[in-house]
Design an enzyme around this catalytic site. Structure first.
Site, short mmCIF file in Angstrom:
data_model
loop_
_atom_site.label_atom_id
_atom_site.label_comp_id
_atom_site.label_asym_id
_atom_site.label_seq_id
_atom_site.Cartn_x
_atom_site.Cartn_y
_atom_site.Cartn_z
N ARG A 59 -1.82 7.53 5.61
CA ARG A 59 -0.56 7.06 5.13
C ARG A 59 0.09 8.51 4.77
O ARG A 59 -0.60 9.37 4.02
CB ARG A 59 -0.68 6.37 3.60
CG ARG A 59 0.52 5.64 3.02
CD ARG A 59 0.49 4.87 1.98
NE ARG A 59 0.02 3.63 2.28
CZ ARG A 59 -0.20 2.49 1.41
NH1 ARG A 59 0.03 2.68 0.23
NH2 ARG A 59 -0.79 1.32 1.67
N SER B 221 3.21 -0.27 2.31
CA SER B 221 2.82 -1.00 1.38
C SER B 221 4.19 -1.08 0.43
O SER B 221 5.27 -1.26 0.94
CB SER B 221 1.57 -1.28 0.59
OG SER B 221 1.42 -2.12 -0.47
N ASP C 164 5.34 -7.54 -3.11
CA ASP C 164 5.70 -6.13 -2.81
C ASP C 164 6.00 -6.22 -1.24
O ASP C 164 5.97 -7.20 -0.69
CB ASP C 164 4.55 -5.27 -2.95
CG ASP C 164 3.33 -5.19 -2.06
OD1 ASP C 164 3.14 -6.40 -1.38
OD2 ASP C 164 2.58 -4.41 -2.15
N ASP D 242 5.17 -5.64 1.53
CA ASP D 242 4.13 -5.96 2.69
C ASP D 242 3.62 -7.24 2.16
O ASP D 242 2.66 -7.56 2.85
CB ASP D 242 3.13 -4.87 3.32
CG ASP D 242 2.24 -4.49 2.14
OD1 ASP D 242 2.49 -4.66 0.98
OD2 ASP D 242 1.06 -4.26 2.59
N ASP E 266 1.09 -8.01 0.18
CA ASP E 266 -0.21 -8.07 -0.30
C ASP E 266 -0.37 -8.09 -1.99
O ASP E 266 -1.83 -8.37 -2.32
CB ASP E 266 -1.24 -7.08 0.45
CG ASP E 266 -0.84 -5.71 -0.11
OD1 ASP E 266 0.18 -5.32 -0.61
OD2 ASP E 266 -1.43 -4.92 0.31
N ARG E 267 0.61 -7.90 -2.84
CA ARG E 267 0.68 -7.60 -3.89
C ARG E 267 1.46 -8.69 -4.85
O ARG E 267 2.50 -8.99 -4.09
CB ARG E 267 0.70 -6.23 -4.68
CG ARG E 267 -0.21 -5.23 -4.21
CD ARG E 267 0.44 -4.09 -4.51
NE ARG E 267 -0.40 -2.92 -3.80
CZ ARG E 267 -1.53 -2.00 -4.67
NH1 ARG E 267 -1.53 -1.90 -5.69
NH2 ARG E 267 -2.03 -1.37 -3.70
N GLU F 299 -7.86 -6.19 -8.17
CA GLU F 299 -7.65 -4.77 -8.50
C GLU F 299 -6.61 -4.88 -9.58
O GLU F 299 -5.60 -5.54 -9.34
CB GLU F 299 -7.67 -3.89 -7.32
CG GLU F 299 -6.51 -4.13 -6.49
CD GLU F 299 -6.54 -2.97 -5.45
OE1 GLU F 299 -7.41 -2.27 -5.25
OE2 GLU F 299 -5.58 -3.15 -4.84
N SER G 164 -4.09 -3.11 -9.94
CA SER G 164 -2.84 -2.93 -9.40
C SER G 164 -2.20 -3.89 -8.71
O SER G 164 -1.78 -3.98 -7.55
CB SER G 164 -2.92 -1.46 -8.52
OG SER G 164 -3.66 -1.85 -7.77
N LYS H 148 -6.59 -8.30 -0.45
CA LYS H 148 -5.73 -8.73 -1.48
C LYS H 148 -4.51 -9.40 -0.84
O LYS H 148 -4.16 -9.13 0.23
CB LYS H 148 -5.15 -7.69 -2.60
CG LYS H 148 -4.43 -6.70 -1.66
CD LYS H 148 -4.13 -5.53 -2.63
CE LYS H 148 -3.33 -4.14 -1.93
NZ LYS H 148 -4.57 -3.47 -1.57
#
EC number: 2.7.1.106
Length: 622
Positions: free
Chosen positions: A73, A175, A332, A334, A336-337, A434, A436, A448
């Site tokens: 990243r 992300s 978010d 992408d 995944d959260r 997690e 976050s 996630k």
């Protein structure tokens, strides 16, 4: 005409005459100008060379990216330490070399490639283009590639790797990072993110084949090769079908009077969350119109991370008030959260932390399991997982209910690979998280997943609504039953790696060499665990049970008053993060007292261990 000739001459000079006085830099410049076929990034390096910007050239060309908690990243732009066409080609060539070594059936099973909606005009760099180049490198080597024909949530890539029996996959995403960034996230055949030693071996392979191969730049292969397949429809259908495994109240969902607002934060989430709601029997959630469609500039938010709370959820909260919707769901960019906010009786919004949501998910997934299990199912076969910097609430629930709880290192890659082990040994994993705001309900995906988490929250809220209970009220019930777990997580920005290193080295040599602190201000320290060095004072042999992670800094302090606090560096951003939690027993219900104690401890932690003013740390702006 003469002007053009002069331009050509300038260009030729750039390709031959660069004597910066630094042989390593001269070599790197020569390689870049020979290998890069993207006119925009090539021009960035030529301009720096023309203007004698040797320090910046050195910064860009004389170091490489390494695998962090989320793969490669970095910022988009020219240079070997940035994400761009050339570094993605190099990374994929290294991947090819490593996978060819690991899998004799690589060319039968193939490889999955997905991407989000990021992009940068100045570098002519977008996630879609980088995904096409990733596919081109592999297609040129006769590897079948499953390239999604449009943007997808990150979890779709690991899901597709498993479903299609591919050897690995890559998701091009950064992300929730700032708009300038992008990334290259690698999944193994298990469907979990790569962990050591794969990451180190892939990096070695990348370094062995940095020069682009014939065909690596040929992105036309994506349109012409018979080995390219589009898995979008098939994977979307299978994923939505699998979602039904964690839907327990479809009929109730179809009748609920609750309204939900969903924001996809200018990213990929909108269509997929709409479909998931349909699968669960819900009416579609109300989208935030300004944030529904992809926008690589994330133009309505100061940063595209829903974790930042109310300040970035402004548009969705105002829409929810207008539409009389009590719950806001934010995925978010992408997807995944997931962040969740609920309107309270005092007309103020409660934005739940990741740890609070995990308490609700943990209660809900276990409650649903209990009500739906067959008679001979053993609770001792059931597991929940969390990363070590996350709340210990699942541990408290597990102790009381009789199932197993396990901790992993930070990063969902560790959770994914541990779940895989447990499943292979016949165990059942209900939930993992997690702090976050990364959640996983069920085990269809080993990553996630904000899409499934969003619809599970909607079902939980609808179920509670039938009993006139809000999410906040249910959270209090969970704490009253299993013990209050009050936590605070935040961070400081630090752009100077040597400063970060010295902060942690000071803690390892606090009052004298090789001595960790025994107090933090007035708070007595019971145990210290240092994941960077593998030390754990609570273990008889003083060795940490969790694997050593030498490339990142992370020290956990357990205090005499029941508080656990961790200081660590971020794997994806220039941050020093702190996590602190008061874990109380169910008989300690004075939350004001617990919160006060936690606040004092955090103040002491910052003042004594991080020393922000002395170290020039930038406080998180809320």
């Amino acid at each position: 005409m003469a002007e053009n000739a002069e331009g050509d001459l300038n260009s030729n000079l750039l390709h031959t005459a660069y004597h910066t006085g630094d042989p390593q830099l001269d070599t790197a410049i020569g390689q870049w100008l020979r290998w890069d076929k993207n006119p925009k990034t090539k021009e960035q390096i030529e301009n720096l060379l023309r203007n004698g910007m040797n320090k910046e050239l050195r910064d860009r060309l004389c170091c490489r990216m390494t695998f962090g908690t989320a793969g490669l990243r970095s910022a988009m732009g020219a240079g070997f330490c940035y994400i761009n066409d050339l570094t993605v080609i190099q990374s994929t060539q290294g991947m090819y070399k490593y996978l060819e070594r690991c899998f004799s059936d690589f060319k039968q099973r193939g490889f999955v490639v997905g991407y989000d909606t990021r992009g940068q005009v100045t570098s002519s760099c977008s996630s879609q283009r980088l995904a096409k180049l990733t596919a081109a490198v592999l297609l040129a080597k006769d590897v079948p590639v499953y390239l999604f024909s449009r943007y997808v949530p990150t979890p779709f890539v690991p899901y597709a790797v498993q479903e299609l029996n591919a050897v690995a996959g890559v998701m091009i995403t950064a992300s929730h990072n700032r708009k300038e960034d992008n990334g290259y996230k690698v999944y193994w055949e298990t469907g979990a993110q790569i962990t050591s030693p794969h990451d180190k071996e892939i990096l070695k392979c990348i370094e062995e084949c940095v020069e682009p191969w014939n065909g690596s730049w040929n992105d036309n292969l994506v349109d012409t090769s018979p080995l390219k397949r589009d898995p979008l429809q098939d994977i979307c259908r299978r994923y939505m079908e699998d979602l039904k495994k964690i839907c327990f109240h479809r009929e109730l969902n179809s009748k609920t009077t609750l309204k939900f607002v969903h924001t996809s934060f200018h990213g990929v989430g909108h269509d997929y969350v709409q479909l998931a709601f349909q699968v669960f029997g819900f009416k579609p959630p109300i989208p935030v119109p300004e944030q529904k469609d992809p926008d690589p500039d994330f133009s309505t938010v100061k940063c595209p991370n829903p974790e930042e709370g109310e300040s970035v959820l402004e548009l969705s909260l105002r829409l929810a008030e207008k539409e009389n919707a009590r719950i806001v769901l934010a995925t978010d960019p992408d997807a995944d959260r997931l962040a969740v906010a609920e309107l309270q009786e005092n007309d103020r919004w409660k934005v739940f932390t990741g740890n609070e949501l995990a308490a609700l998910f943990g209660w809900w997934m276990f409650d649903c399991w209990k009500k739906n299990k067959s008679r001979n199912t053993d609770v001792k076969n059931v597991y929940m997982l969390a990363t070590t910097v996350s709340s210990k609430i699942l541990k408290a629930i597990a102790l009381k209910e009789g199932f197993h709880f396990e901790e992993t290192l930070p990063g969902f890659k560790w959770i994914g690979s541990r779940i895989k082990d447990l499943l292979e040994n016949g165990k059942e994993v209900l939930f993992a998280f997690e702090e976050s705001i990364g959640f996983l309900c069920g085990t269809s995906v080993l990553e996630k997943d904000g899409v499934s988490a969003a619809v599970v929250v909607a079902e939980m809220a609808s179920y509670l609504e039938t009993m006139n209970v809000t999410l906040k009220q249910q959270l209090i019930k969970v704490y009253e039953k299993y013990g209050y777990h009050i936590s605070k997580t935040s961070y400081f920005l630090c752009y100077d790696p040597p400063t970060i290193k010295s902060i942690f080295e000071r803690l390892r040599n606090f009052d004298s060499p090789k001595e960790y602190p025994k107090f933090c201000g007035t708070f007595a320290i019971l145990h210290v665990r240092d994941i960077t060095t593998g030390y754990d004072s609570s273990q008889p042999n003083k060795k940490s049970v969790l694997p050593v992670s030498k490339n990142s800094q992370m020290i956990t302090f357990t205090f005499q008053n029941g508080c656990v606090a961790t200081l660590r560096t971020s794997g994806t951003e220039p941050k020093i993060k702190y996590y602190a939690e008061m874990c109380a027993s169910p008989d300690q219900s004075d939350t004001a007292l617990l919160e006060e104690e936690l606040k004092k401890l955090i103040d002491a932690l910052i003042e004594n261990f991080l020393e922000p003013s002395k170290n020039g740390l930038i406080w998180r702006s809320v």
